[in-house]
Design a protein around this motif. Structure first.
Motif: not given
Ligand code: GLA
Length: 352
Positions: A179-191
């Protein structure tokens, strides 16, 4: 040296300053002595391994769902640990939702394939899987144990300056590769979406006070804060008596404190290969200095909410496997007695 179950409680002594946690393993909870020690001495609990993705993910059941995004999870062991914490009245620091390690490769693979060379799924699929996984875990835990978890390590160890990519992100991670760096914000948005009121979201990392690494982490935190996604920084704090540099740690911790985020010491131990009196006296001095430093930081306005030890007694510590040598790094001996390091940490309060 006193019986740790009868000795004064470290957690209670520090309650007005911050919580005192321990990383606990399922096998420790089969030992009555450890159960009683944890109940007596600690005010926060973390599962050393049992709440990591590899322990929750069930591949057979996931295949049976025949869904490209949703996976099946098993919570039996995690639930037993959460039930123990609830029974003791000890709040839980959840570790960890997203990590490159201890997450099976098949989670990232097309068709959930576990073939070692199976092609990886595309970014969109991995991000959707990640979101579904986080929502499922948080909804389960918050549903079955309302009010028990007070913070979540959302992402663990995304930065690696030695072989890092742009922004110092860990390129060897399958999260990054898919995912490149996208997994970071994606994870925190879900949390953020799934968290219950009052629960704090953390980024957690090791050697996080090393200047290059800290620079990358501060950038990562600042990007997440632009969207109000992160509440705290977890400094793992696996230290080594032979290479202790408390001033460097302190200035790193001050830089995180300056951001206004909550600060947790999440995985504290100090590697000490000697059980003899001299070595343990040095260990005690180091712990005393460390806790005195934390109290100074607090006085200066740092929001230190918890210090978690990575283990309970010297009987079981990951350092023995990691270092492939003996280590006596904690406050309680394998015989369940308080060590000089325990007294040193207690004594800091007397001079406070
Ligand atoms: C890292 C992880 C922990 C644990 C330790 C070693 O610090 O964050 O979960 O695996 O390594 O025990």
């Amino acid at each position: 040296m006193r019986n740790a179950i009868l000795a004064p409680s470290l957690g209670e002594a520090y309650r007005e300053h911050f919580l005192i946690g321990a990383a606990v393993n399922a096998y420790m909870l089969r030992d009555e002595g450890h159960r009683r020690l944890i109940r007596r001495q600690f005010t926060s609990m973390t599962a050393e391994n049992e709440m990591k993705p590899e322990r929750l993910l069930d591949r057979e059941a996931t295949l049976a769902l025949a869904d490209p995004v949703r996976c099946a999870l098993r919570f039996d062991t995690a639930d037993r640990m959460l039930a123990f914490a609830r029974e003791c009245g000890i709040p839980v620091r959840y570790h960890t939702l997203v990590w490159h390690n201890q997450t099976p490769r098949w989670f990232f693979a097309r068709g959930w394939s576990d073939a070692p060379d199976a092609p990886l799924a595309d970014a969109e699929t991995v991000l959707a899987r990640q979101e579904a996984y986080i929502l499922q875990v948080m909804e389960h835990v918050n549903g079955a144990f309302p009010g028990l978890v007070y913070c979540w390590d959302v992402v663990n160890e995304a930065v690696e300056t030695e072989q890092g990519g742009p922004d110092g992100l860990r390129t060897r991670s399958l999260w990054y590769q898919t995912t490149g760096s996208a997994f970071l914000a994606n994870a925190f948005r879900a949390a953020r979406k799934a968290r219950a009121e009052g629960q704090l979201l953390f980024y957690n990392d090791y050697n996080s006070y090393f200047p290059d690494k800290q620079k990358a982490i501060l950038k990562l935190l600042s990007d997440l804060r632009d969207e109000n996604l992160v509440d705290g920084m977890g400094m793992q704090t696996h230290l080594d008596l032979a290479r202790l540099d408390l001033p460097a740690f302190e200035s790193g911790a001050r830089a995180y404190a300056k951001t206004g985020l909550a600060l947790h010491v999440t995985e504290m131990d100090i590697h000490c290969p000697g059980a003899d009196g001299e070595s343990q006296a040095l260990l005690a001095k180091a712990y005393g200095d460390f806790f005195a430093m934390l109290l100074r930081l607090k006085q200066d306005g740092a929001h230190i909410g918890c210090v978690t030890f990575w283990g309970v007694t010297d009987r079981w510590t990951w350092l023995k496997f990691f270092r492939k040598q003996d280590s006596y790094p904690l406050l309680f001996s394998g015989e369940m007695e308080t060590k000089p390091a325990f007294d040193a940490v207690m004594n800091v309060l007397k001079t406070d």
